[in-house]
Design a protein around this motif. Sequence first.
Motif, short mmCIF file in Angstrom:
data_model
loop_
_atom_site.label_atom_id
_atom_site.label_comp_id
_atom_site.label_asym_id
_atom_site.label_seq_id
_atom_site.Cartn_x
_atom_site.Cartn_y
_atom_site.Cartn_z
N ARG A 107 3.82 5.91 7.07
CA ARG A 107 4.20 7.30 6.79
C ARG A 107 3.28 8.22 7.60
O ARG A 107 2.20 8.60 7.14
N ALA A 108 3.77 8.61 8.78
CA ALA A 108 2.99 9.51 9.63
C ALA A 108 2.73 10.83 8.88
O ALA A 108 1.67 11.45 9.02
N ASP A 109 3.70 11.24 8.05
CA ASP A 109 3.55 12.51 7.31
C ASP A 109 2.41 12.45 6.30
O ASP A 109 1.96 13.47 5.81
N LYS A 110 1.95 11.22 5.97
CA LYS A 110 0.82 11.10 5.03
C LYS A 110 -0.44 10.62 5.76
O LYS A 110 -1.39 10.15 5.13
N GLY A 111 -0.40 10.69 7.09
CA GLY A 111 -1.60 10.41 7.87
C GLY A 111 -1.72 8.98 8.39
O GLY A 111 -2.70 8.63 9.06
N ALA A 169 0.84 -1.20 0.00
CA ALA A 169 0.00 0.00 0.00
C ALA A 169 0.88 1.25 0.00
O ALA A 169 0.61 2.21 -0.73
N VAL A 170 1.95 1.24 0.79
CA VAL A 170 2.85 2.40 0.83
C VAL A 170 3.47 2.61 -0.56
O VAL A 170 3.55 3.74 -1.05
N LEU A 171 3.86 1.50 -1.21
CA LEU A 171 4.47 1.63 -2.54
C LEU A 171 3.46 2.14 -3.57
O LEU A 171 3.84 2.68 -4.60
N SER A 172 2.17 1.94 -3.28
CA SER A 172 1.11 2.44 -4.18
C SER A 172 0.65 3.84 -3.78
O SER A 172 -0.34 4.34 -4.32
N ASN A 173 1.34 4.44 -2.82
CA ASN A 173 0.97 5.77 -2.30
C ASN A 173 -0.47 5.80 -1.79
O ASN A 173 -1.17 6.80 -1.92
N ILE A 174 -0.91 4.68 -1.22
CA ILE A 174 -2.26 4.63 -0.63
C ILE A 174 -2.14 5.11 0.81
O ILE A 174 -1.45 4.50 1.62
N HIS A 175 -2.85 6.20 1.11
CA HIS A 175 -2.80 6.79 2.45
C HIS A 175 -4.14 7.48 2.71
O HIS A 175 -4.78 7.90 1.76
N PRO A 176 -4.53 7.68 3.96
CA PRO A 176 -3.88 7.17 5.15
C PRO A 176 -4.11 5.67 5.34
O PRO A 176 -5.20 5.17 5.07
N ILE A 177 -3.06 4.99 5.81
CA ILE A 177 -3.21 3.57 6.18
C ILE A 177 -3.48 3.53 7.67
O ILE A 177 -2.73 4.11 8.46
N ILE A 178 -4.55 2.83 8.03
CA ILE A 178 -4.84 2.62 9.45
C ILE A 178 -4.46 1.17 9.72
O ILE A 178 -5.18 0.24 9.33
N ALA A 179 -3.28 0.97 10.30
CA ALA A 179 -2.77 -0.39 10.52
C ALA A 179 -3.13 -0.81 11.95
O ALA A 179 -2.88 -0.06 12.89
N ILE A 180 -3.71 -1.99 12.08
CA ILE A 180 -4.13 -2.46 13.41
C ILE A 180 -3.38 -3.75 13.73
O ILE A 180 -3.44 -4.72 12.97
N ALA A 181 -2.63 -3.73 14.83
CA ALA A 181 -1.85 -4.91 15.24
C ALA A 181 -1.79 -4.95 16.76
O ALA A 181 -2.30 -4.05 17.44
N GLY A 182 -1.14 -6.00 17.28
CA GLY A 182 -0.98 -6.12 18.73
C GLY A 182 0.50 -6.14 19.08
O GLY A 182 1.25 -5.23 18.72
N GLY A 183 0.92 -7.25 19.70
CA GLY A 183 2.31 -7.36 20.17
C GLY A 183 3.34 -7.27 19.06
O GLY A 183 4.48 -6.88 19.30
N GLY A 184 2.95 -7.63 17.84
CA GLY A 184 3.91 -7.61 16.73
C GLY A 184 3.95 -6.27 16.01
O GLY A 184 4.64 -6.13 15.00
N GLY A 185 3.21 -5.28 16.50
CA GLY A 185 3.06 -4.01 15.78
C GLY A 185 4.36 -3.29 15.47
O GLY A 185 4.45 -2.58 14.48
N ASP A 186 5.37 -3.52 16.32
CA ASP A 186 6.66 -2.83 16.11
C ASP A 186 7.25 -3.09 14.74
O ASP A 186 8.00 -2.27 14.21
N ILE A 187 6.96 -4.26 14.18
CA ILE A 187 7.60 -4.60 12.90
C ILE A 187 7.08 -3.75 11.75
O ILE A 187 7.74 -3.61 10.74
N ILE A 188 5.88 -3.20 11.92
CA ILE A 188 5.30 -2.47 10.79
C ILE A 188 5.37 -0.95 11.00
O ILE A 188 5.27 -0.18 10.04
N ALA A 189 5.59 -0.53 12.24
CA ALA A 189 5.63 0.92 12.54
C ALA A 189 6.61 1.68 11.63
O ALA A 189 6.26 2.75 11.10
N PRO A 190 7.83 1.15 11.38
CA PRO A 190 8.78 1.93 10.57
C PRO A 190 8.36 2.08 9.09
O PRO A 190 8.90 2.94 8.40
N VAL A 191 7.44 1.23 8.64
CA VAL A 191 7.02 1.31 7.23
C VAL A 191 5.98 2.42 7.02
O VAL A 191 5.86 3.00 5.95
#
Length: 362
Positions: free
Chosen positions: A197-201, A173-195
């Motif tokens: 784009r807070a600047d795109k919402g 989705a990031v590579l497709s410039n699809i934003h804002p992405i609302i990603a929902i995760a639990g204990g594994g969420g750290d792995i996706i946080a760096p991907v």
Amino acid sequence: MSTMKEAIIHPNLQVTIEDAQIPTPKPDEVIIKIVFAGTNPIDWKGADEVSARAMHGDLENPLHKNAGKDMAGYVHSIGSKVFDFKLGDRVVAVNHSSGFAEYGVGPAHTTAHIPDGISFEEAATTGLAYITAALALYRHLPLPEPWNPAKEATPLVIYGASSAVGAFAVKLAVLSNIHPIIAIAGGGGDIIAPVLRADKGDILLDYRSGKEALVKSIRRVAPHVKYVFDSISNEETVELLTSVLEPNGSIYASSLGGSQLKIPAGIQLEIPFAPGLWEPYDPAGPEGPKSPNIAPRAFSHAFFGYLSFAWSEGLIKVHPHKVLPNGLASLEEGIKGLRDGKNHGLKYLYEIAATPGVAGRS
Ligand SMILES: NC(=O)c1ccc[n+]([C@@H]2O[C@H](COP(=O)([O-])OP(=O)(O)OC[C@H]3O[C@@H](n4cnc5c(N)ncnc54)[C@H](OP(=O)(O)O)[C@@H]3O)[C@@H](O)[C@H]2O)c1
């Protein structure tokens, strides 16, 4: 040498290592000398399903044969119609089965070149999860491909964003410039946080905060959501996600099918189903059940080609992973770990040459 070792998953999830024939390629397949194999939830679910069918007496052989879907290694032999691989190429492939072995079968349309800089280990984290995410976003949701990125805000909710499928959906989705992405995760969420784009919402939410808090946070970022992809799909996720979707004209895509999904009438249910890529016919094709499977095969060719390109350009990262010891001798531990939910944001891998009885490390 025409025999090899392969792992068989029995209905109780016990794994045995057995002798088998090295496969020979059909015209549109390559045979891969596997260096690393990866596991997916279907590897234990499939064995369970086979067990249930056997209990009802409708299956002669209750063994879940060499179920492995994800494999990375060297091209060992090539079918007559394969045009894009040669002997010795480093490739990753996904198939219905055959990956828990020394040699596996890669259908040409679900096999990709591994560029320099990506190891077999890293590549083996991608196959099934990657193509399921691609199917969800681009065949079942009408979202723009990475080579034709979005030009306007397109809110997308991805539930289970730390699962292998969910994480690849976020990355694509990031590579497709699809934003804002609302990603929902639990204990594994750290792995996706760096991907993200807070600047795109984009935001990362924790499903453990409960439905009310989640709905509030989603609505704050995106008051009108038309698309969700749910890689978890249970009663709770369906209830949450359908409550934030627009009541009419929106799409709920789920990596799990089944009648348990109670979707309100105005919302369309879509189920990306990767195994459909290897069917000889496309039941949804223009000529009905006997329609040649051209479109899904073309889709996979394009997206596995894109995977090689995205790797070589440094655009997409693999899934975090852990190599279990002793190759396929740890397969039982791995699939039971998946069944028991021990893998938070983690893919389990198996080095084939480390399997007892398999000669030589690559
Ligand atoms: N349709 C298809 O063709 C297809 C293809 C591949 C997979 N699938 C299905 O898609 C699903 C995901 O597969 P996968 O390979 O991505 O799995 P996976 O990587 O093994 O998923 C592990 C993650 O699932 C999350 N999780 C587990 N239970 C959860 C719950 N109740 N609520 C929220 N998150 C939960 C955990 O997140 P946290 O650590 O953040 O808690 C964990 O990180 C599986 O059901 C699989 O069978 C379907």
